[in-house]
Design a protein around this motif. Sequence first.
Motif, PDB file in Angstrom:
ATOM      1  N   TRP A 109     -10.045   4.010   7.337  1.00 42.22           N
ATOM      2  CA  TRP A 109      -9.252   2.935   7.320  1.00 42.22           C
ATOM      3  C   TRP A 109      -9.683   1.737   7.913  1.00 42.22           C
ATOM      4  N   ASP A 124      -5.772   3.315   3.405  1.00 43.43           N
ATOM      5  CA  ASP A 124      -6.273   3.698   2.122  1.00 43.43           C
ATOM      6  C   ASP A 124      -7.430   3.262   1.781  1.00 43.43           C
ATOM      7  N   SER A 176      -5.357  -1.523   5.429  1.00 43.10           N
ATOM      8  CA  SER A 176      -4.468  -0.234   5.167  1.00 43.10           C
ATOM      9  C   SER A 176      -5.255   1.011   5.423  1.00 43.10           C
ATOM     10  N   HIS A 208       1.030  -1.246  -0.006  1.00 45.09           N
ATOM     11  CA  HIS A 208      -0.079  -0.092  -0.021  1.00 45.09           C
ATOM     12  C   HIS A 208       0.874   1.406  -0.172  1.00 45.09           C
ATOM     13  N   LYS A 251      -0.161   4.035   1.564  1.00 47.76           N
ATOM     14  CA  LYS A 251      -0.310   4.535   2.811  1.00 47.76           C
ATOM     15  C   LYS A 251      -0.036   3.420   4.094  1.00 47.76           C
TER      16      LYS A 251
END
Length: 329
Positions: A276, A250, A248, A228, A230
């Motif tokens: 999240w 994201d 993640s 990911h 993020k």
Amino acid sequence: MPAQTLGHKSSAPRHDMSVILVTGSYDHEIRFWEAWSGICSRTITRSGESGQINRLAISPDKRLLAAAIHKKVNIYDIASASSTPLVSFDGQNGHKNNVTSVSFHSEGKWLVTGSEDGTIKIWDLRSGQLHRNYDNGAPVNDVVVHPNQGELISCDQAGSIKQWDLSENICTHELTPAGDIPIRSVTLASDGSCLVAGNNKGKCYVWRVNEESSHLPRFQAVTKFQAHNKYLTRCLLSPDTKFLATCSADTTVKIWSVSHNFEFKLEKVLQGHQRWVWDCAFSADSAYLVTASSDHTARLWEMASGETVRQYNGHHKAAVCCALHDGAS
């Protein structure tokens, strides 16, 4: 008759305990769900008790639920309707900061906990006493019990992954794959052959785990990949070791296929959560995945299609942890 799993829908009565699905939230509630109907069958309200719920674990025999709640761990009787824990691990020997991980030993006699206070503790569930204390030296983010039941693998805020020997009471191996970038989550293959760790930058690192007697390095780095872009919150290998799930910031969960020579290929991106995704849990047959999200919901995904087959609504703050046990007890 085989144990009912999520893969076998049945019109079983409400008291059927073959599938146990639990979520925990920043609303301080723990909820039990009927996996197929999506109905919340029981809520542990914890009235008059403060502290957010960080992690949940179900014992191998499906009798006990361990809940990491701020600095303590409550053990609940799954078959009971009571919101009062059977025992709490706190006080003088307890953790001094957030408990970030809970795992049952396979026989169900021990509970392993890790905390931001930099310690890993082993608790005796029969006596309710602290059995062992490891000083990790940095805030612990995750701990898993090795399938051989003789070792623990932990990861921490300082970027280290450590193997702890339960018989020798020592740290026997240490890995620092990305310097001091915090390692958020670790997961071991059910046969002990593979270790995956995910860090705060969304990167996953993979090691082949060799037998101590093999004269090869215990942990042999085989690959790394950007899962990911993020923050990565959880990585989890499926029980059949064919898939890796990564959660993640994201809002997605990614499903990676794992080949026999440790190649990881992106198979599916599970999309639907609005915020999240904090945690996930596989069904025993690896056909389903449960996820918990800041959008207040948990979801049940079918791995084959990548679709949401059930959404669990009821929490009124972020759902940050989940636990599922639908295998034979």
